[in-house]
Design a protein around this motif. Structure first.
Motif, PDB file in Angstrom:
ATOM      1  N   ALA A  64       3.682  -1.571   4.142  1.00  0.00           N
ATOM      2  CA  ALA A  64       2.367  -2.066   4.569  1.00  0.00           C
ATOM      3  C   ALA A  64       1.463  -0.942   5.062  1.00  0.00           C
ATOM      4  CB  ALA A  64       2.549  -3.116   5.669  1.00  0.00           C
ATOM      5  N   ILE A  65       2.088   0.136   5.553  1.00  0.00           N
ATOM      6  CA  ILE A  65       1.307   1.274   6.051  1.00  0.00           C
ATOM      7  C   ILE A  65       1.016   2.261   4.932  1.00  0.00           C
ATOM      8  CG2 ILE A  65       1.341   3.273   7.595  1.00  0.00           C
ATOM      9  CD1 ILE A  65       3.034   1.587   9.522  1.00  0.00           C
ATOM     10  N   ILE A  66       2.042   2.573   4.149  1.00  0.00           N
ATOM     11  CA  ILE A  66       1.922   3.640   3.157  1.00  0.00           C
ATOM     12  C   ILE A  66       1.073   3.217   1.962  1.00  0.00           C
ATOM     13  CG2 ILE A  66       3.224   5.037   1.508  1.00  0.00           C
ATOM     14  CD1 ILE A  66       5.540   5.002   3.523  1.00  0.00           C
ATOM     15  N   ILE A  67       1.285   1.994   1.471  1.00  0.00           N
ATOM     16  CA  ILE A  67       0.558   1.565   0.269  1.00  0.00           C
ATOM     17  C   ILE A  67      -0.961   1.599   0.463  1.00  0.00           C
ATOM     18  CG2 ILE A  67       0.116  -0.410  -1.243  1.00  0.00           C
ATOM     19  CD1 ILE A  67       3.078  -1.094  -1.034  1.00  0.00           C
ATOM     20  N   PRO A  68      -1.513   1.040   1.571  1.00  0.00           N
ATOM     21  CA  PRO A  68      -2.975   1.130   1.765  1.00  0.00           C
ATOM     22  C   PRO A  68      -3.476   2.573   1.850  1.00  0.00           C
ATOM     23  CG  PRO A  68      -2.066  -0.552   3.196  1.00  0.00           C
ATOM     24  CD  PRO A  68      -0.904   0.185   2.609  1.00  0.00           C
ATOM     25  N   VAL A  69      -2.657   3.451   2.467  1.00  0.00           N
ATOM     26  CA  VAL A  69      -3.059   4.859   2.562  1.00  0.00           C
ATOM     27  C   VAL A  69      -3.160   5.470   1.173  1.00  0.00           C
ATOM     28  CG1 VAL A  69      -2.368   7.147   3.361  1.00  0.00           C
ATOM     29  CG2 VAL A  69      -2.119   5.165   4.876  1.00  0.00           C
ATOM     30  N   SER A 104      -6.133   4.050  -0.612  1.00  0.00           N
ATOM     31  CA  SER A 104      -7.376   4.636  -0.075  1.00  0.00           C
ATOM     32  C   SER A 104      -7.611   6.034  -0.621  1.00  0.00           C
ATOM     33  CB  SER A 104      -7.320   4.682   1.456  1.00  0.00           C
ATOM     34  OG  SER A 104      -7.231   3.386   1.992  1.00  0.00           O
ATOM     35  N   ILE A 105      -6.525   6.826  -0.698  1.00  0.00           N
ATOM     36  CA  ILE A 105      -6.647   8.189  -1.229  1.00  0.00           C
ATOM     37  C   ILE A 105      -7.078   8.149  -2.689  1.00  0.00           C
ATOM     38  CG2 ILE A 105      -5.369  10.273  -1.828  1.00  0.00           C
ATOM     39  CD1 ILE A 105      -3.656   9.778   0.667  1.00  0.00           C
ATOM     40  N   LEU A 106      -6.432   7.267  -3.467  1.00  0.00           N
ATOM     41  CA  LEU A 106      -6.775   7.154  -4.883  1.00  0.00           C
ATOM     42  C   LEU A 106      -8.219   6.691  -5.067  1.00  0.00           C
ATOM     43  CD1 LEU A 106      -3.496   5.544  -6.279  1.00  0.00           C
ATOM     44  CD2 LEU A 106      -4.251   7.916  -6.540  1.00  0.00           C
ATOM     45  N   LEU A 107      -8.648   5.708  -4.259  1.00  0.00           N
ATOM     46  CA  LEU A 107     -10.028   5.239  -4.346  1.00  0.00           C
ATOM     47  C   LEU A 107     -11.009   6.324  -3.940  1.00  0.00           C
ATOM     48  CD1 LEU A 107      -9.735   1.607  -2.920  1.00  0.00           C
ATOM     49  CD2 LEU A 107     -10.163   2.284  -5.282  1.00  0.00           C
ATOM     50  N   GLY A 108     -10.649   7.088  -2.902  1.00  0.00           N
ATOM     51  CA  GLY A 108     -11.524   8.185  -2.476  1.00  0.00           C
ATOM     52  C   GLY A 108     -11.719   9.206  -3.568  1.00  0.00           C
TER      53      GLY A 108
END
Length: 309
Positions: free
Chosen positions: A25-30, A33-37
């Protein structure tokens, strides 16, 4: 003993599942977010590249070089002037009975009515002047270009049309007008040199002395135009067609140069409906040419002139 061992084993397995779920739950959003950035940065760079390509292509089509403020004197306006004068005057210029000049000016556009206004002007072979504001939607961009393509004069009103911001100071007015001037140049390849103050040069809401703004215009080769005939469509949106026609035509006997104020706005339906009748009434006089504003047009100005109405 065996039962206790199995229970501890199940507890350890459950802890691992919980910890794994929390970590995911913590790692996947990070990671997302990095990929979207990275994707956003890539898209921004691509947009900048496309904008640069579009501007370069537009400059080539317009016959202009890289944009600089010094390009004012080399603007397409110089070439347009002769074309507009010939097209705008048309057969009227051949008449020796012409004694008056009338200029149709439309403030506040583009709007949902601009296409229809341009259609009417095209049908009657009339050229007009559009004092536009800054709009970035697809329709407005197309209207700016159509105004230029069909031989009308593209002029400046203001970018924001927010009186409290525009007239807060000399600097704020200059910033607003420059923004509009550069924007219109980027879209059309034409560097506008004519403007109309929101509310006119005789407005009473400006926090800065209007003579300071006029001095700025003079210093930068920009001519401002007020009006000496008002259609009255600024007063109310449902003004009757007959009233608009009378307002536009009734004062022509009192002037040799008639600068008619109309508005190109979404709610000015009767202005559009009255336009053909105004054109026909003026032409029936036989002594009046309907023209677009050009470098040769004598300005009607409320400040520094006797044309206050």
């Amino acid at each position: 003993m065996a039962g206790g061992y199995d229970r501890r084993k199940r507890i350890r397995r459950l802890k691992k599942i919980i910890l794994g779920t929390v970590a995911a739950a913590i790692i996947i959003p990070v990671i997302v977010s990095i990929l979207l950035g990275v994707r956003v940065v890539s898209l921004r760079n691509r947009v900048k590249e496309l904008e640069a390509m579009l501007l370069t292509e537009k400059e080539k089509n317009a016959g202009a070089g890289v944009f600089t403020l010094s390009s004012v004197e080399e603007s397409d306006r110089n070439q347009e002037k002769d074309t507009q004068e010939m097209e705008g005057e048309g057969a009227q210029a051949e008449s020796t009975d012409i004694q008056k000049e009338v200029y149709f000016t439309f403030d506040d556009g583009p709007s949902a009515n601009t296409d229809e206004i341009l259609d009417i002007l095209k049908e009657y072979d009339v050229r007009a002047t559009f004092f536009v504001v800054g709009k970035t939607d697809e329709h407005s961009v197309r209207m700016y270009q159509r105004i230029v393509d069909e031989g009308h004069t593209l002029a400046m009103h203001s970018y924001s049309h927010k009186y409290d911001e525009i007239y807060a100071s000399r600097e704020s007015y200059v910033e607003d007008l420059t923004k509009l001037q550069e924007y219109l140049y980027q879209i059309t390849g034409v560097w506008p040199r004519f403007c109309r103050f929101p509310g006119g040069s005789s407005n009473t809401v400006s926090n800065v002395d209007m003579t300071e703004l006029i001095e700025y215009l003079d210093e930068n080769g920009i001519t401002y135009f007020d009006w000496n005939i008002s259609s009255g469509d600024a007063v109310r949106e449902d003004l009757s067609v007959d009233t608009i026609v009378q307002n536009c035509v009734g004062k022509l006997d009192n002037v040799n140069i008639g600068m008619i104020l109309m508005h190109d706005a979404n709610d000015k339906i009767t202005t559009v409906e009255a336009l053909p009748e105004v054109i026909k009434a003026i032409r029936e006089r036989g002594d009046t040419a309907i023209l677009p504003i050009t470098d040769e047009t004598k300005p009607v100005q409320h400040v520094l002139s006797n044309n206050i109405n």
